[in-house]
Structure formats: C-alpha cells, structure tokens
Enzyme design. Structure first.
Site, short mmCIF file in Angstrom:
data_model
loop_
_atom_site.label_atom_id
_atom_site.label_comp_id
_atom_site.label_asym_id
_atom_site.label_seq_id
_atom_site.Cartn_x
_atom_site.Cartn_y
_atom_site.Cartn_z
N GLU A 191 0.85 -1.19 0.00
CA GLU A 191 0.00 0.00 0.00
C GLU A 191 0.88 1.24 0.00
O GLU A 191 2.00 1.22 0.50
CB GLU A 191 -0.87 0.02 1.27
N CYS A 230 3.45 8.64 0.61
CA CYS A 230 4.04 7.81 1.66
C CYS A 230 4.22 6.42 1.05
O CYS A 230 3.24 5.76 0.71
CB CYS A 230 3.06 7.80 2.83
N CYS A 262 6.80 -6.23 7.68
CA CYS A 262 7.92 -5.68 8.45
C CYS A 262 8.27 -6.67 9.55
O CYS A 262 7.39 -7.27 10.17
CB CYS A 262 7.55 -4.34 9.06
N CYS A 311 6.69 -3.81 16.02
CA CYS A 311 6.29 -2.79 16.99
C CYS A 311 4.84 -3.05 17.40
O CYS A 311 3.99 -3.31 16.55
CB CYS A 311 6.43 -1.40 16.41
N CYS A 314 1.70 -1.13 15.71
CA CYS A 314 1.70 -0.92 14.26
C CYS A 314 1.08 -2.11 13.53
O CYS A 314 1.48 -3.25 13.74
CB CYS A 314 3.14 -0.69 13.80
N CYS A 337 -0.63 6.75 9.89
CA CYS A 337 0.60 6.08 10.30
C CYS A 337 0.30 4.78 11.00
O CYS A 337 -0.51 4.73 11.93
CB CYS A 337 1.36 6.95 11.30
#
Ligand code: SAH
Ligand code: SF4
Length: 347
Positions: free
Chosen positions: A92, A110, A117, A121, A124, A338
C-alpha cells in the site's frame, strides 16, 4: 533467462546495457528518459530508440509495474492505494495532497519499502503481519510513477513511512532515492525525501556517511528503555544510549536536523514526567519532535490521550526548549494513517 528490470537501473546501468547491446551511449539517456522521467510502461511508446534496440529490450528486459487493485479516498483527500506485485504480494501507499495557497500546493506520497515488516512494533498494523520480502528499487520508484500516471499529478515529496523498515532494505531504498532525485528523472529534491526508521543504529551511521540532504525521522515513541522496549522490540538490540550516539553522529556529519516521531498513547508515555524524560534524551541533539496521537489499530488497545493532555505534553517540551509540533491526522477513516497499513484486501 531472468529479465532485467529497467526501473531498477540508473543511467550507469543503462549505459552498460547499451554497451553490451553494442548500441551508442546516447541511447542510455533516451532510455532513462522513457523509464524514469516519462515513466512509460509499454516498450512501443519508446518511439525514438529504433526497432533493433526495441526488440532486444522487449526480449531481454522488463519494466516492473504495479497492478492497481483499489483506491480509497478519505474525507480529507488522503488517498490510499492497494497494489499487487508480480509475485502477488500486496503493498500500500498513501497520497496526501495539501491544497494550501498556490506556492504551498504539494503532493506527498508515503511509500512502502518492504512487504510487511520484521520489527514487530506493538502499536503498528504492518508489524503485526510479519515480514515477507524487500521491495526492489523498481518496485519502490513504481509507487511514485504509478500514482503520477493514474492520477495525472506529480508527486513532489516522498516519505518512507509506509510498510516496512527502510534501513533494512538499505541498498534498494538508497538507489530509489538517487533515481527519484535525478534531474533527468523525477527531479525530486533530496530535501523533499524523508526516511523514517525505528532506529537501526549501524544503518543510521551508514546513512550519515552518505551525507545526503534527505530528512531522517526516528520513530522514538518512548523516552526511556523500559517503556520503549515494551512497545518496540528493536530497542533491546539498539537501546536509547546507542540510538542517541547515532543521532548525534548523523547531525555532526550531515549538519541536518533529525525529526523524532513520538506517538502519544494514553497513560503510557503521555504525562509530564515523560515529557521531561524526552527532553532529557533529546538534550544536545539538533532536532524537531512530531507528536502523533496514536492511531487505533484493529483490536489493539492503544488509546489516544485527550486534547488537553496532548497540549500539556507539548507545552512541557517547549518549557524544556524542545521544538515540537502536533502532527495533523490524515486518512484515519480509511486506515491510511501512520501504522495502519496492512497490505491486505479488506472489504
Ligand atoms: N518502519 C519505519 C517506517 C514506517 S512506520 C518506522 O517505524 O519508522 C511510519 C511511522 O508510523 C513510524 O513513525 C511509526 O512508528 C508510526 N506508527 C506506527 N504505528 C502507529 C500508530 N498506531 N499510530 C501512530 N503512529 C504509528
Ligand atoms: Fe515496522 Fe515501522 Fe511498523 Fe515498527 S512502526 S513494525 S518498524 S513499519
């Protein structure tokens, strides 16, 4: 034979390719213009290359493209794109158009640097899905080219704040930045490119040594090790004292201000004491702090502090002489803010 992706090539690579094809060197410049400036996806649009060269390019190279799946537009104009890659993985990216006065109009994209990932975290959405693979240079620049072509606009700012940890895909991210910056390509100024990292210390040092004019953003989110390790596993490997050393080195080398991202989570990192600890950590670092009220993610129970608490935190930082601002919320209604990118089709 594996076909070479032209979108991953810079001018030098193209010159070598032309040499191997026994073509004159100026052909490389023409090809570069088609690939990185005009961003065409069809070889037969390249009308000035001559048939012989075209045939070889068709046979031996390819132009990596992203398959457009869907686009969601937020009420604030933020647009989220879902694409598939050649191997059917999803990525995305998010377009944030700012429509201020004419001189201030700009399109910020962005972009993602990895599929998923590995850093995990806690707050996230990308981190919850695990890591699949790095994006190629061509797949990174394709995000900008595809949005430009689809929406007939020109992305002028690029932030590596989509899916993935850009510093763990160092070579491809740097190559893509150099391509985007090339005056014969998109000509995006280095100052308009931001890399955001969760704090991969040795890679921050490598980046400092390249001395690029980009913006470095550090996702800090907590001012002391005990708290930071709770939400960011990377902190166990690279604790705050090491991160601070790396940031100081970065500023010394590049003379550029570092941005710190601090997601405010209710009753976790948002009281006056935390603001004081944050100021202490930042002491001596040339920096700016972006305070981001945490964005809600699925079932996870991270809550935003209320406005009063957010402003008290800001005020406390300013009392300590720290420059900070509250980042405007973008695209939360379409899960484009975010940390909300998952890279999945969600109905
Ligand atoms: N992996 C890189 C870049 C992508 S994340 C990094 O972590 O810096 C982009 C930004 O969104 C980072 O600052 C990240 O910490 C932040 N973020 C992640 N989840 C968030 C959430 N739920 N609310 C607010 N910010 C979040
Ligand atoms: Fe990865 Fe960044 Fe999300 Fe952490 S915040 S899991 S490093 S994408």
């Amino acid at each position: 034979m594996m076909k070479k992706d032209l979108r991953s090539m810079n001018l030098h690579d193209m010159e070598q390719l032309m040499q191997s094809f026994k073509q004159p060197t100026f052909r490389a410049k023409q090809l570069f213009d088609w690939i990185h400036n005009k961003a065409v996806t069809d070889f037969y649009e390249m009308t000035n290359l001559g048939n012989q060269l075209l045939e070889r390019l068709v046979k031996e190279t390819e132009i990596s493209t992203l398959q457009f799946i869907k686009k969601q537009v937020s009420k604030d104009g933020t647009t989220k794109y879902l694409f598939t890659l050649k191997d059917n993985n999803y990525i995305e990216c998010v377009l944030m158009p700012y429509r201020g006065t004419k001189s201030k109009q700009r399109n910020t994209l962005c972009v993602s640097s990895q599929v998923g990932c590995a850093m995990g975290c806690g707050f996230c959405a990308t981190g919850q899905g695990g890591f699949k693979r790095n994006l190629t240079t061509g797949e990174i620049v394709s995000q900008i080219y595809t949005v430009n072509n689809n929406d007939q606009l020109r992305v002028g700012n690029v932030v590596f704040m989509g899916m993935g940890e850009p510093l763990l895909n160092f070579a491809n991210v740097i190559n893509s930045i150099r391509l985007l910056n090339d005056s014969h390509g998109q000509n995006i100024s280095m100052r308009r490119i931001t890399i955001s990292t969760c704090g991969i210390v040795p890679k921050i040092i490598d980046l400092a040594n390249l001395n690029l004019d980009i913006v470095l953003a550090i996702s800090l989110h907590a001012p002391i090790d005990k708290l930071r390790s709770q939400i960011m596993p990377v902190n166990k490997q690279y604790p705050l004292n090491k991160l601070k050393e790396a940031c100081l080195y970065y500023v010394e080398k590049t003379k550029r201000r570092v941005t710190f991202e601090y997601a405010l989570v209710d009753n976790f990192n948002d009281n006056k004491k935390h603001a004081g600890q944050l100021a202490k950590f930042l002491e001596g670092i040339f920096c700016h702090v972006n305070l981001i009220p945490v964005n809600p993610i699925g079932q996870l129970s991270y809550k935003r502090p209320d406005k009063a608490k957010i402003y008290t935190f800001l005020k406390e930082l300013s009392n300590h002489g720290i420059e900070a601002s509250i980042r405007e919320e973008k695209g939360a209604d379409i899960d484009a803010a975010c940390g909300q990118l998952r890279g999945k089709v969600v109905e």
